[in-house]
Scaffold this motif. Structure first.
Motif: not given
Length: 409
Positions: A367-377
């Protein structure tokens, strides 16, 4: 004697000739004389004068005030109104075009000279301030670390995208609030209130090194350890007018140093050749992941006529960098062969950035909207600051799309 170039917009030929004579006697150059709105706009766009003397009442459907509006949409030039009309309604309309002076006819030569000199001087000062503010905003947003700036009372005035990710706070929620109400630090001896640090920096003008302290905010109580410092901000006279918190986190973003180094080559330019910038960025990224045998193709579909502001190009470069890294880690981790496509288009006042690949699907649980990575944030924060949104799909191929409005003015 100054040799400023001036365009005269006056529909009465005799009056225009008298103004031209007066200007030459005062030592100015007359770049052109226009009698109507269309001619005025064209001459000013072509000649780029230092100042425009504008008669408010012009013959035809378009008066001097409307002409000033049209000029301001095309050229940044100071306008001084020269007219016999001073009724409140006219003045009210004129002031919204932000003129640099207003001279009533009949006028004395010295009044004309004084108004022109003050207008040109003020314009140069305003332009310098605006340019400095734009440069500062670009530096703060483009810097590789998290940055939060405050005024002299400790109220947050700026937060870049990296700071949003590091603190878990949204810029729209943080600006206007006191930093001490949102932020504290943990160290081995316990919690350090942000207000103590900020007050010390604002009072003493010293740099406070917080070392590797963890952030504590309403949105984030645990994090990786980050090197942090708080430094005073000073005005042109050396007085402290704020503070800036800097959290070092370049190492958290793959290829970040190269992204920064590449953009720094263009810091003196107004616009960037975006295709070349992205080509250089991706070539280095693939090499850093050990992909240099041509097994993974990267295809660019970028409008050749697009020239982006440095700040916008940098933001898009960061997004592309993060999304390609995600593709390499998820779609091509076991088999680095296939194709990554990057498209950047301009249409109907918006830019659309698309990054996709034909590798292994990320999976239904991704889930791209919830992914807990620094990059996606980072991707979501930068997209929001650009005024856009992120969409993700995995059918028929993995694809991210960010659409955001073009800048104007």
């Amino acid at each position: 004697m100054t040799q400023a170039n001036i365009v005269i917009v006056e529909d009465e030929p005799i009056v225009a000739m008298d103004i031209k004579r007066c200007l030459k006697q005062l030592g100015y150059q007359v770049a052109g004389v226009a009698a109507n709105s269309e001619d005025a706009v064209q001459q000013i766009v072509d000649n780029r004068p230092d100042l425009v003397l504008m008669d408010i009442r012009l013959k035809g459907d378009i008066d001097g005030i409307e002409t000033a509006w049209r000029i301001r949409q095309r050229v940044n030039v100071p306008i001084v109104y020269l007219t016999a009309h001073s009724d409140p309604e006219t003045l009210e309309r004129a002031k919204f075009t932000e003129p640099y002076g207003y001279i009533l006819k009949p006028y004395e030569d010295r009044d004309l000279h004084t108004t022109i000199e003050m207008a040109i001087h003020r314009f140069h000062k305003v332009t310098e301030i605006v340019d400095n503010e734009r440069s500062l905003q670009m530096i703060l947003r483009s810097i590789g670390d998290a940055v939060i700036a405050t005024d002299s009372y400790g109220y947050v005035t700026y937060m870049n995208a990296v700071a949003e990710v590091v603190t878990g706070l949204r810029r729209s929620d943080a600006v206007g609030r006191k930093m001490c109400d949102m932020l504290a630090f943990n160290d081995e001896g316990g919690r350090i209130a942000a207000n103590h640090v900020i007050e010390q920096v604002l009072r003493d003008g010293t740099v406070a090194s917080l070392g590797k302290n963890n952030f504590v905010t309403d949105s984030r109580s645990d994090s990786d350890q980050d090197d942090s410092t708080v430094r005073p901000l000073r005005d042109a006279d050396g007085y402290i007018n704020g503070a800036v918190l800097i959290v070092q986190c370049r190492e958290k973003i793959p290829n970040r140093k190269f992204v920064d180094d590449e953009i720094n080559k263009f810091q003196e330019s107004e616009n960037i050749h975006f295709t070349q910038y992205i080509q250089n960025l991706l070539a280095n990224l693939l090499v850093s992941y050990g992909i240099h045998d041509g097994s993974l193709a990267v295809n660019l579909d970028i409008d050749e006529n697009i020239r982006l502001e440095v700040e916008t190009a940098y933001s898009c470069g960061l997004i592309i960098n993060e999304l390609v890294v995600i593709s390499l880690k998820n779609a091509f981790e076991d088999n680095p062969s296939g194709e990554i496509t990057i498209s950047f288009k301009a249409q109907n006042g918006h830019y659309t950035l698309t990054v996709g690949d034909d590798g292994r699907p990320y999976g239904d649980d991704w889930d791209s909207s919830n992914i807990e990575t620094f990059g996606m944030r980072i991707v979501y924060s930068i997209a929001e600051q650009l005024g856009g949104n992120v969409e993700h799909s995995s059918e028929p191929r993995n694809e991210f799309q960010i659409k955001f409005p073009q800048k104007h003015g």
